[in-house]
Design a protein around this motif. Structure first.
Motif, PDB file in Angstrom:
ATOM      1  N   LEU A 102      34.569  -7.714 -39.215  1.00  0.00           N
ATOM      2  CA  LEU A 102      34.800  -6.350 -38.726  1.00  0.00           C
ATOM      3  C   LEU A 102      34.347  -6.120 -37.280  1.00  0.00           C
ATOM      4  CD1 LEU A 102      33.826  -4.384 -41.942  1.00  0.00           C
ATOM      5  CD2 LEU A 102      36.104  -5.072 -41.202  1.00  0.00           C
ATOM      6  N   CYS A 103      34.405  -7.176 -36.502  1.00  0.00           N
ATOM      7  CA  CYS A 103      34.135  -7.048 -35.061  1.00  0.00           C
ATOM      8  C   CYS A 103      35.462  -7.158 -34.323  1.00  0.00           C
ATOM      9  CB  CYS A 103      33.161  -8.135 -34.610  1.00  0.00           C
ATOM     10  SG  CYS A 103      31.533  -7.994 -35.328  1.00  0.00           S
ATOM     11  N   TRP A 104      36.500  -6.485 -34.853  1.00  0.00           N
ATOM     12  CA  TRP A 104      37.832  -6.632 -34.285  1.00  0.00           C
ATOM     13  C   TRP A 104      37.916  -6.224 -32.824  1.00  0.00           C
ATOM     14  CZ3 TRP A 104      39.885  -2.059 -32.777  1.00  0.00           C
ATOM     15  CH2 TRP A 104      39.387  -0.898 -33.392  1.00  0.00           C
ATOM     16  N   PRO A 105      37.046  -5.325 -32.275  1.00  0.00           N
ATOM     17  CA  PRO A 105      37.145  -5.090 -30.833  1.00  0.00           C
ATOM     18  C   PRO A 105      36.718  -6.312 -30.006  1.00  0.00           C
ATOM     19  CG  PRO A 105      35.988  -3.265 -31.887  1.00  0.00           C
ATOM     20  CD  PRO A 105      36.157  -4.348 -32.909  1.00  0.00           C
ATOM     21  N   CYS A 106      35.977  -7.228 -30.631  1.00  0.00           N
ATOM     22  CA  CYS A 106      35.486  -8.418 -29.899  1.00  0.00           C
ATOM     23  C   CYS A 106      36.364  -9.645 -30.113  1.00  0.00           C
ATOM     24  CB  CYS A 106      34.067  -8.730 -30.345  1.00  0.00           C
ATOM     25  SG  CYS A 106      32.901  -7.400 -30.074  1.00  0.00           S
ATOM     26  N   VAL A 107      37.496  -9.495 -30.771  1.00  0.00           N
ATOM     27  CA  VAL A 107      38.363 -10.634 -31.084  1.00  0.00           C
ATOM     28  C   VAL A 107      38.845 -11.340 -29.811  1.00  0.00           C
ATOM     29  CG1 VAL A 107      40.614 -11.253 -32.065  1.00  0.00           C
ATOM     30  CG2 VAL A 107      39.074  -9.769 -33.321  1.00  0.00           C
ATOM     31  N   CYS A 108      39.023 -10.616 -28.735  1.00  0.00           N
ATOM     32  CA  CYS A 108      39.550 -11.229 -27.500  1.00  0.00           C
ATOM     33  C   CYS A 108      38.490 -11.998 -26.713  1.00  0.00           C
ATOM     34  CB  CYS A 108      40.188 -10.171 -26.621  1.00  0.00           C
ATOM     35  SG  CYS A 108      39.014  -8.938 -26.046  1.00  0.00           S
ATOM     36  N   LEU A 109      37.205 -11.865 -27.050  1.00  0.00           N
ATOM     37  CA  LEU A 109      36.146 -12.538 -26.278  1.00  0.00           C
ATOM     38  C   LEU A 109      36.281 -14.059 -26.219  1.00  0.00           C
ATOM     39  CD1 LEU A 109      32.917 -10.472 -27.054  1.00  0.00           C
ATOM     40  CD2 LEU A 109      34.248 -10.582 -24.956  1.00  0.00           C
ATOM     41  N   PRO A 110      36.559 -14.775 -27.312  1.00  0.00           N
ATOM     42  CA  PRO A 110      36.701 -16.234 -27.193  1.00  0.00           C
ATOM     43  C   PRO A 110      37.823 -16.658 -26.253  1.00  0.00           C
ATOM     44  CG  PRO A 110      36.469 -15.625 -29.495  1.00  0.00           C
ATOM     45  CD  PRO A 110      36.620 -14.356 -28.705  1.00  0.00           C
ATOM     46  N   TYR A 111      38.848 -15.800 -26.114  1.00  0.00           N
ATOM     47  CA  TYR A 111      39.958 -16.139 -25.223  1.00  0.00           C
ATOM     48  C   TYR A 111      39.638 -15.822 -23.760  1.00  0.00           C
ATOM     49  CZ  TYR A 111      42.486 -16.514 -29.590  1.00  0.00           C
ATOM     50  OH  TYR A 111      42.882 -16.876 -30.840  1.00  0.00           O
ATOM     51  N   CYS A 112      38.626 -14.982 -23.533  1.00  0.00           N
ATOM     52  CA  CYS A 112      38.238 -14.613 -22.167  1.00  0.00           C
ATOM     53  C   CYS A 112      37.112 -15.488 -21.626  1.00  0.00           C
ATOM     54  CB  CYS A 112      37.783 -13.160 -22.124  1.00  0.00           C
ATOM     55  SG  CYS A 112      39.085 -11.996 -22.554  1.00  0.00           S
ATOM     56  N   MET A 113      36.416 -16.183 -22.500  1.00  0.00           N
ATOM     57  CA  MET A 113      35.268 -17.004 -22.080  1.00  0.00           C
ATOM     58  C   MET A 113      35.719 -18.454 -21.879  1.00  0.00           C
ATOM     59  SD  MET A 113      32.456 -15.456 -24.735  1.00  0.00           S
ATOM     60  CE  MET A 113      31.281 -16.715 -24.330  1.00  0.00           C
ATOM     61  N   ASP A 114      35.426 -18.993 -20.701  1.00  0.00           N
ATOM     62  CA  ASP A 114      35.790 -20.385 -20.419  1.00  0.00           C
ATOM     63  C   ASP A 114      35.002 -21.368 -21.282  1.00  0.00           C
ATOM     64  OD1 ASP A 114      37.606 -19.534 -18.544  1.00  0.00           O
ATOM     65  OD2 ASP A 114      36.226 -19.820 -16.847  1.00  0.00           O
ATOM     66  N   SER A 115      33.810 -20.993 -21.708  1.00  0.00           N
ATOM     67  CA  SER A 115      32.981 -21.903 -22.498  1.00  0.00           C
ATOM     68  C   SER A 115      33.539 -22.111 -23.906  1.00  0.00           C
ATOM     69  CB  SER A 115      31.553 -21.375 -22.579  1.00  0.00           C
ATOM     70  OG  SER A 115      31.532 -20.118 -23.220  1.00  0.00           O
ATOM     71  N   CYS A 116      34.471 -21.281 -24.355  1.00  0.00           N
ATOM     72  CA  CYS A 116      35.083 -21.430 -25.674  1.00  0.00           C
ATOM     73  C   CYS A 116      36.425 -22.148 -25.603  1.00  0.00           C
ATOM     74  CB  CYS A 116      35.281 -20.054 -26.312  1.00  0.00           C
ATOM     75  SG  CYS A 116      33.748 -19.203 -26.666  1.00  0.00           S
ATOM     76  N   GLN A 117      36.790 -22.654 -24.434  1.00  0.00           N
ATOM     77  CA  GLN A 117      38.087 -23.296 -24.256  1.00  0.00           C
ATOM     78  C   GLN A 117      37.900 -24.671 -23.618  1.00  0.00           C
ATOM     79  OE1 GLN A 117      40.836 -20.720 -22.204  1.00  0.00           O
ATOM     80  NE2 GLN A 117      39.895 -18.891 -23.070  1.00  0.00           N
ATOM     81  N   ASN A 118      38.906 -25.521 -23.749  1.00  0.00           N
ATOM     82  CA  ASN A 118      38.891 -26.816 -23.087  1.00  0.00           C
ATOM     83  C   ASN A 118      39.240 -26.639 -21.612  1.00  0.00           C
ATOM     84  OD1 ASN A 118      38.274 -28.107 -25.424  1.00  0.00           O
ATOM     85  ND2 ASN A 118      40.305 -28.982 -25.749  1.00  0.00           N
ATOM     86  N   ALA A 119      38.653 -27.476 -20.770  1.00  0.00           N
ATOM     87  CA  ALA A 119      38.954 -27.441 -19.334  1.00  0.00           C
ATOM     88  C   ALA A 119      39.815 -28.657 -18.996  1.00  0.00           C
ATOM     89  CB  ALA A 119      37.669 -27.456 -18.524  1.00  0.00           C
ATOM     90  N   ASN A 120      41.069 -28.417 -18.657  1.00  0.00           N
ATOM     91  CA  ASN A 120      41.978 -29.490 -18.246  1.00  0.00           C
ATOM     92  C   ASN A 120      41.898 -29.634 -16.733  1.00  0.00           C
ATOM     93  OD1 ASN A 120      42.876 -29.907 -20.874  1.00  0.00           O
ATOM     94  ND2 ASN A 120      44.475 -28.360 -20.672  1.00  0.00           N
ATOM     95  N   HIS A 121      41.695 -30.859 -16.269  1.00  0.00           N
ATOM     96  CA  HIS A 121      41.561 -31.142 -14.835  1.00  0.00           C
ATOM     97  C   HIS A 121      42.871 -31.732 -14.311  1.00  0.00           C
ATOM     98  CE1 HIS A 121      37.125 -30.597 -14.470  1.00  0.00           C
ATOM     99  NE2 HIS A 121      37.205 -30.772 -15.780  1.00  0.00           N
ATOM    100  N   TYR A 122      43.334 -31.182 -13.180  1.00  0.00           N
ATOM    101  CA  TYR A 122      44.564 -31.640 -12.543  1.00  0.00           C
ATOM    102  C   TYR A 122      44.297 -31.892 -11.059  1.00  0.00           C
ATOM    103  CZ  TYR A 122      46.966 -29.930 -16.705  1.00  0.00           C
ATOM    104  OH  TYR A 122      47.371 -29.726 -17.990  1.00  0.00           O
ATOM    105  N   CYS A 123      45.092 -32.791 -10.474  1.00  0.00           N
ATOM    106  CA  CYS A 123      45.011 -33.053  -9.031  1.00  0.00           C
ATOM    107  C   CYS A 123      45.685 -31.903  -8.289  1.00  0.00           C
ATOM    108  CB  CYS A 123      45.700 -34.374  -8.701  1.00  0.00           C
ATOM    109  SG  CYS A 123      45.792 -34.728  -6.931  1.00  0.00           S
ATOM    110  N   PRO A 124      45.025 -31.312  -7.284  1.00  0.00           N
ATOM    111  CA  PRO A 124      45.673 -30.224  -6.537  1.00  0.00           C
ATOM    112  C   PRO A 124      46.797 -30.705  -5.621  1.00  0.00           C
ATOM    113  CG  PRO A 124      43.509 -30.683  -5.629  1.00  0.00           C
ATOM    114  CD  PRO A 124      43.659 -31.533  -6.856  1.00  0.00           C
ATOM    115  N   ASN A 125      46.835 -32.002  -5.301  1.00  0.00           N
ATOM    116  CA  ASN A 125      47.883 -32.529  -4.412  1.00  0.00           C
ATOM    117  C   ASN A 125      49.187 -32.809  -5.156  1.00  0.00           C
ATOM    118  OD1 ASN A 125      46.147 -32.439  -2.267  1.00  0.00           O
ATOM    119  ND2 ASN A 125      45.617 -34.592  -2.350  1.00  0.00           N
TER     120      ASN A 125
END
Length: 135
Positions: A102-125
């Motif tokens: 019942l914390c439905w207002p906080c459901v979007c927090l995992p999608y807004c936090m970088d620490s809850c997601q994988n970090a994909n690294h790409y070459c900028p060139n």
């Protein structure tokens, strides 16, 4: 040891030490020895210039949650990676748990936090994929 008298003398006969023998007549060494030449500069001493060495970068350097300095395996450029965060199954499960408790207002927090997601690294060139940091 007698404190009043002089210390004993050591001669070659007493200690077993013998004088080095001279080479026999007509003996020549197998190789002519020439001592190394030494460099003696004339004038004032030369100036010493110290330069900073770049840090060593590996092709398969581990990537982390922040941009990393690597050599791109595709274009061979020394770059700082470009990050793109991507939600994972774990991110979706965290959002589901928040919804169920019942914390439905906080459901979007995992999608807004970088620490809850994988970090994909790409070459900028060249936009080549370099690696993923899994949180």
């Amino acid at each position: 040891m007698d404190k009043n008298g002089p210390p004993p003398t050591y001669s070659s006969a007493q200690s077993g030490w013998t004088q080095p023998q001279q080479p026999p007549p007509g003996w020549t060494p197998a190789q002519n020895y020439q001592p190394a030449q030494t460099y003696q500069p004339s004038g004032p001493a030369p100036a010493v210039i110290i330069t900073a060495q770049p840090t060593h970068v590996h092709y398969n350097a581990p990537v982390g949650p922040v941009s990393s300095r690597v050599i791109c395996p595709s274009c061979r450029a020394d770059v700082h990676t470009k990050l793109q965060h991507e939600p994972t199954t774990q991110t979706h499960l965290m959002a589901l748990c928040l919804f169920c408790f019942l914390c439905w207002p906080c459901v979007c927090l995992p999608y807004c936090m970088d620490s809850c997601q994988n970090a994909n690294h790409y070459c900028p060139n060249c936009n080549a994929f370099i690696g993923t940091y899994q949180s």
